[in-house]
Design a protein around this motif. Structure first.
Motif, short mmCIF file in Angstrom:
data_model
loop_
_atom_site.label_atom_id
_atom_site.label_comp_id
_atom_site.label_asym_id
_atom_site.label_seq_id
_atom_site.Cartn_x
_atom_site.Cartn_y
_atom_site.Cartn_z
N GLY A 268 72.29 124.25 -89.51
CA GLY A 268 71.60 123.14 -90.16
C GLY A 268 72.43 121.87 -90.25
O GLY A 268 72.15 121.00 -91.08
N ALA A 269 73.45 121.75 -89.41
CA ALA A 269 74.32 120.58 -89.47
C ALA A 269 74.91 120.28 -88.10
O ALA A 269 75.16 121.19 -87.30
CB ALA A 269 75.44 120.79 -90.48
N GLU A 270 75.12 118.98 -87.85
CA GLU A 270 75.80 118.52 -86.64
C GLU A 270 76.83 117.49 -87.04
O GLU A 270 76.56 116.64 -87.89
CB GLU A 270 74.79 117.90 -85.67
CG GLU A 270 75.42 117.17 -84.48
CD GLU A 270 74.39 116.45 -83.63
OE1 GLU A 270 73.47 117.14 -83.13
OE2 GLU A 270 74.47 115.21 -83.50
N ALA B 204 65.66 119.00 -78.48
CA ALA B 204 67.12 119.15 -78.54
C ALA B 204 67.58 119.30 -79.98
O ALA B 204 68.49 120.10 -80.27
CB ALA B 204 67.80 117.95 -77.89
N GLY B 205 66.98 118.55 -80.89
CA GLY B 205 67.34 118.68 -82.29
C GLY B 205 66.98 120.04 -82.85
O GLY B 205 67.74 120.62 -83.65
N ARG B 206 65.84 120.56 -82.45
CA ARG B 206 65.43 121.89 -82.94
C ARG B 206 66.36 122.98 -82.45
O ARG B 206 66.61 123.96 -83.16
CB ARG B 206 64.00 122.18 -82.47
CG ARG B 206 62.94 121.33 -83.17
CD ARG B 206 61.58 121.50 -82.53
NE ARG B 206 60.55 120.74 -83.23
CZ ARG B 206 59.34 120.53 -82.74
NH1 ARG B 206 59.00 121.02 -81.55
NH2 ARG B 206 58.46 119.82 -83.43
N MET B 207 66.88 122.82 -81.24
CA MET B 207 67.78 123.83 -80.69
C MET B 207 69.23 123.60 -81.07
O MET B 207 70.08 124.45 -80.83
CB MET B 207 67.65 123.85 -79.16
CG MET B 207 66.30 124.31 -78.66
SD MET B 207 65.88 125.97 -79.27
CE MET B 207 67.14 126.94 -78.47
N GLY B 208 69.53 122.44 -81.65
CA GLY B 208 70.89 122.13 -82.05
C GLY B 208 71.05 122.21 -83.54
O GLY B 208 71.06 123.28 -84.15
N GLN B 209 71.16 121.04 -84.17
CA GLN B 209 71.36 120.97 -85.61
C GLN B 209 70.21 121.60 -86.39
O GLN B 209 70.39 122.11 -87.50
CB GLN B 209 71.53 119.50 -86.01
CG GLN B 209 71.32 119.19 -87.47
CD GLN B 209 69.92 118.64 -87.70
OE1 GLN B 209 69.39 117.91 -86.88
NE2 GLN B 209 69.33 119.02 -88.82
N HIS C 139 69.28 129.67 -89.07
CA HIS C 139 69.43 131.12 -89.21
C HIS C 139 70.61 131.59 -88.37
O HIS C 139 70.73 131.24 -87.19
CB HIS C 139 68.15 131.83 -88.76
CG HIS C 139 68.10 133.26 -89.15
ND1 HIS C 139 68.81 134.25 -88.50
CD2 HIS C 139 67.43 133.88 -90.16
CE1 HIS C 139 68.59 135.42 -89.07
NE2 HIS C 139 67.74 135.22 -90.08
N PRO C 140 71.50 132.38 -88.95
CA PRO C 140 72.71 132.80 -88.21
C PRO C 140 72.41 133.48 -86.88
O PRO C 140 73.13 133.26 -85.90
CB PRO C 140 73.41 133.74 -89.18
CG PRO C 140 72.94 133.30 -90.54
CD PRO C 140 71.53 132.85 -90.35
N LEU C 141 71.35 134.30 -86.81
CA LEU C 141 71.03 134.99 -85.57
C LEU C 141 70.59 134.00 -84.50
O LEU C 141 71.01 134.08 -83.33
CB LEU C 141 69.95 136.04 -85.81
CG LEU C 141 69.49 136.82 -84.56
CD1 LEU C 141 70.68 137.53 -83.91
CD2 LEU C 141 68.40 137.81 -84.93
N ALA C 142 69.74 133.03 -84.91
CA ALA C 142 69.28 132.02 -83.95
C ALA C 142 70.45 131.18 -83.45
O ALA C 142 70.53 130.85 -82.25
CB ALA C 142 68.22 131.13 -84.60
#
Length: 385
Positions: free
Chosen positions: A201-203, A341-346, A350-353
């Motif tokens: 949840g952070a970049e 890209a934002g959805r797949m990055g920051q 969830h730790p597994l994702a």
């Protein structure tokens, strides 16, 4: 074709549009809401498409001279492990230029310096337009008005003119993330020209500048409107166990230098980038999330394409139809890609994702990372002559 234009908004896109229009022989006035241009802002990366657009409007050489090429960098985990690396020399061979980093204020200054001072009107808010005449547009300015063959709406993500021209459009929405950014007080060794680090949840990312200073940004998943009395202290706690130079960048920053903005985007695409004699440009037309670093580059593409259309067509109507046909599909596709890209990055929390994404990035061949950059950066502007 030559004529007169009023550009509403003195940001990167608006200034570039004015340069492009003047280059094809148009008379231009830029109307800016801010009374004083304080050159606020942090940093910006410009990809090959943005630099090529700047070349087309006549500002590319000056920007390149002030910017720092980004040859080294990539994406990491909070522990410092590299997920992917980018080789700027490969990009330079493929595109003729690496990505460059420059303070946003310096980019603004260079664009303004290329325009005659009398082109820019400050402290003027444009809330309405008079489009009743078939062959002219009228822009109310103070107690008077400016008549023009063309109006360029470059008044940002919360564009007043977009709301006026498309009253049924829902407008920008909160993207679910907020961004804090700043430039370090003095030079700092960052180890790479740029980097991104993805956590849950952070970049956190940085861009190194030619003068040795660096810009950093922190994108956080958070409710809209949350503000902190001491945002720098909050970030130091949030990133206390992240790798260097994250902590060093925060330590080298004055608290008053931190900027904080919620991220908004046009989730619902506009049905057109034009309305009558008005062309929408930049965030007013296609506000997107920052995850591809393409927001300003797309605005610069808009500016170069608009000027080329006006130079190549016999009427404003035909030129604007061409501008819409050339720009809307591409800009809206880039906006969708930035959101993804934002959805797949920051955006992953969830730790597994996060673990699955990291594994996929580590296993991906380097050409896949390069291909993702080239997909958006490999664009050439149409001719202005």
């Amino acid at each position: 074709m030559r004529g007169t234009a009023v550009v509403v908004g003195g940001g990167i896109g608006g200034l570039a549009a004015a340069l492009g229009l003047r280059r094809i022989g148009w008379e231009v006035r830029v109307v800016e809401r801010a009374a004083v241009l304080a050159d606020a802002g942090a940093g910006i990366s410009l990809h090959a498409n943005g630099l090529r657009a700047l070349d087309a409007v006549g500002a590319g050489a000056a920007v390149r001279a002030a910017a720092r090429p980004q040859y080294t960098g990539g994406t990491r985990t909070p522990s410092g492990r590299w997920l992917s690396r980018m080789d700027g020399t490969v990009l330079e061979r493929r595109l003729g230029t690496p990505i460059v980093g420059i303070p946003r204020a310096e980019l603004h200054r260079l664009l303004r310096a290329a325009l005659p001072a009398e082109c820019l009107l400050t402290g003027v808010t444009v809330d309405t337009l008079d489009l009743s005449a078939a062959d002219r547009a009228r822009v109310p300015v103070g107690d008077g008005a400016l008549d023009a063959d063309l109006v360029v709406a470059a008044d940002g993500v919360h564009s007043r003119l977009r709301g006026l021209l498309f009253p049924d459009h829902p407008g920008p929405v909160y993207a679910g993330s907020t961004v804090l950014r700043a430039i370090t007080e003095g030079p700092l060794e960052t180890g790479t020209d740029f980097a991104l680090t993805w956590g849950e949840g952070a970049e956190f990312g940085h861009i190194a500048f030619a003068d040795g200073r660096a810009e950093w940004h922190a994108v956080l998943t958070a409710p809209a409107g949350v503000r902190h009395t001491d945002p720098l202290a909050v970030l130091r706690r949030r990133f206390a166990d992240w790798h260097e130079p994250v902590r060093a960048l925060l330590a080298a920053t004055r608290p008053e230098a931190v900027l904080h903005h919620d991220i908004h985007e046009l989730l619902t695409p506009l049905p057109s980038f034009v309305a009558g004699r008005v062309a929408l440009l930049g965030d007013a037309a296609h506000a997107m999330t920052p995850h591809l670093g393409q927001g300003a580059c797309q605005a610069l593409e808009d500016a170069a394409t608009l000027a080329a259309a006006l130079a190549g067509e016999s009427s404003v109507g035909a030129a604007l139809a061409r501008y819409d046909a050339e720009r809307r599909p591409r800009a809206q596709a880039v906006a969708r890609a930035a959101r993804q890209a934002g959805r797949m990055g920051q955006g992953l929390s969830h730790p597994l994702a996060v673990a699955l994404r990291n594994t996929g990035l580590r296993l991906a061949p380097s050409r896949a990372t390069m291909g993702a950059i080239l997909r958006h950066a490999d664009w050439a502007p149409p001719s202005l002559v």
